[in-house]
Scaffold this motif. Structure first.
Motif, PDB file in Angstrom:
ATOM      1  N   VAL A 104       0.837  -1.212   0.000  1.00 53.85           N
ATOM      2  CA  VAL A 104       0.000   0.000   0.000  1.00 53.85           C
ATOM      3  C   VAL A 104       0.868   1.257   0.000  1.00 53.85           C
ATOM      4  CG1 VAL A 104      -1.658   1.322   1.348  1.00 53.85           C
ATOM      5  CG2 VAL A 104      -1.972  -1.129   1.066  1.00 53.85           C
ATOM      6  N   LEU A 108       1.053   4.032  -3.043  1.00 57.99           N
ATOM      7  CA  LEU A 108       0.822   5.467  -2.809  1.00 57.99           C
ATOM      8  C   LEU A 108       2.063   6.290  -3.148  1.00 57.99           C
ATOM      9  CD1 LEU A 108      -1.192   5.341   0.545  1.00 57.99           C
ATOM     10  CD2 LEU A 108      -2.076   5.699  -1.761  1.00 57.99           C
ATOM     11  N   LEU A 111       2.329   6.636  -6.898  1.00 60.97           N
ATOM     12  CA  LEU A 111       1.394   7.636  -7.419  1.00 60.97           C
ATOM     13  C   LEU A 111       1.905   9.052  -7.177  1.00 60.97           C
ATOM     14  CD1 LEU A 111      -2.057   6.107  -6.380  1.00 60.97           C
ATOM     15  CD2 LEU A 111      -1.054   6.198  -8.667  1.00 60.97           C
TER      16      LEU A 111
END
Length: 297
Positions: A104, A108, A111
């Protein structure tokens, strides 16, 4: 192919690298000895119901354990043992949590790095991914350190209780059982577990050494070493307990004095960063304002 964006290429490479690991984790079988031991432990227990074709938390934890190196699993198991093996933090769940947090945080960070390319954003993404991946280990290490400190604080009083029980006529293991039943902290739990290990057939020496290795407390390890040597050479256990209790009380007093001597050093940084600037502003602020007003005329 050269016109594809860099994130797409990185994602494709990651998927291609993860597919063999995924297949090995899903199709790999446990060793025969492990399967036989599991069947022996579950023999005679009622079945939980049909589980064929169903993917649940057990399958996910097995997948996470398969994707995690064995060295990491052993390190987590050692940290969990030092932390007292919390019921809410079993090792398979910790392994799964490491992978989930890492994935995760990595997604993130990717991104953020692709939306605002730069060295700083890339560094932040990498650091946040590493911190998220090692977060369960950091929490376990912190809890284990707190538990070792609690055991060090309880050891002197526990040894006093065991000394009184041994001098009253009880054996060493009976004194351990009395101290474990009367206590409520981490040391009492470890004493009870050690007695349970002895009751199921583990040799006393191995159970004592496992207690010292499991807790990781230096004072308890020193006491266990003295007990093992006393049992080996036939020394009176009451004398050993009395000597060790006095030594542990002395060490506890020395640790308290050491922490008290560290307080002035620790107070310097808040004093310099927080108190002194405010004091200077209150005392010198009006004078500086008067000086500025005088020279500005």
């Amino acid at each position: 192919m050269s016109g594809l964006p860099v994130p797409v290429l990185l994602s494709a490479v990651g998927v291609c690298a993860a597919l063999p690991l995924l297949g090995w984790a899903l199709l790999g079988r446990a060793p025969a000895a492990t399967v036989q031991a599991r069947e022996n432990l579950l023999r005679g227990l009622p079945a939980a119901g049909p589980t064929a074709g169903r993917i649940g938390p057990g399958a996910l934890t097995r997948l996470a354990r398969g994707l995690t190196p064995r060295g990491t699993v052993r390190r987590l198991d050692r940290l969990a043992a030092t932390a007292g093996r919390p019921a809410a933090w079993p090792v398979p769940r910790l392994v799964a949590a490491k992978l989930v947090l890492g994935v995760v945080a990595g997604a993130l960070g990717l991104l953020v790095a692709t939306s605002e390319p730069g060295v700083l954003t890339g560094l932040v993404a990498v650091v946040s991914t590493l911190v998220a991946y090692f977060l369960p280990e950091l929490l376990l290490h912190s809890r284990g350190q707190e538990r070792r400190e609690a055991i060090a604080l309880e050891l002197a009083d526990t040894l006093d209780q065991m000394t009184i029980a041994v001098e009253a006529g009880l054996g060493f293991e009976a004194a351990m059982a009395r101290a474990g039943s009367n206590g409520k902290g981490a040391l009492a739990e470890e004493l009870v577990r050690t007695l349970q290990d002895i009751a199921v057939g583990q040799p006393r020496r191995d159970a004592y050494l496992a207690l010292a290795e499991r807790t990781g407390a230096p004072d308890l390890r020193r006491f266990i070493r003295a007990v093992v040597q006393a049992d080996q050479y036939g020394v009176s256990i009451a004398d050993v307990l009395r000597t060790q209790a006095a030594e542990m009380r002395l060490k506890r007093r020395q640790r308290a004095e050491e922490k008290a001597m560290q307080i002035p050093v620790k107070v310097i940084f808040p004093l310099i960063l927080c108190i002194l600037p405010t004091l200077f502003i209150v005392l010198l602020g009006p004078a500086v304002m008067d000086i500025v007003a005088t020279f500005s005329r």
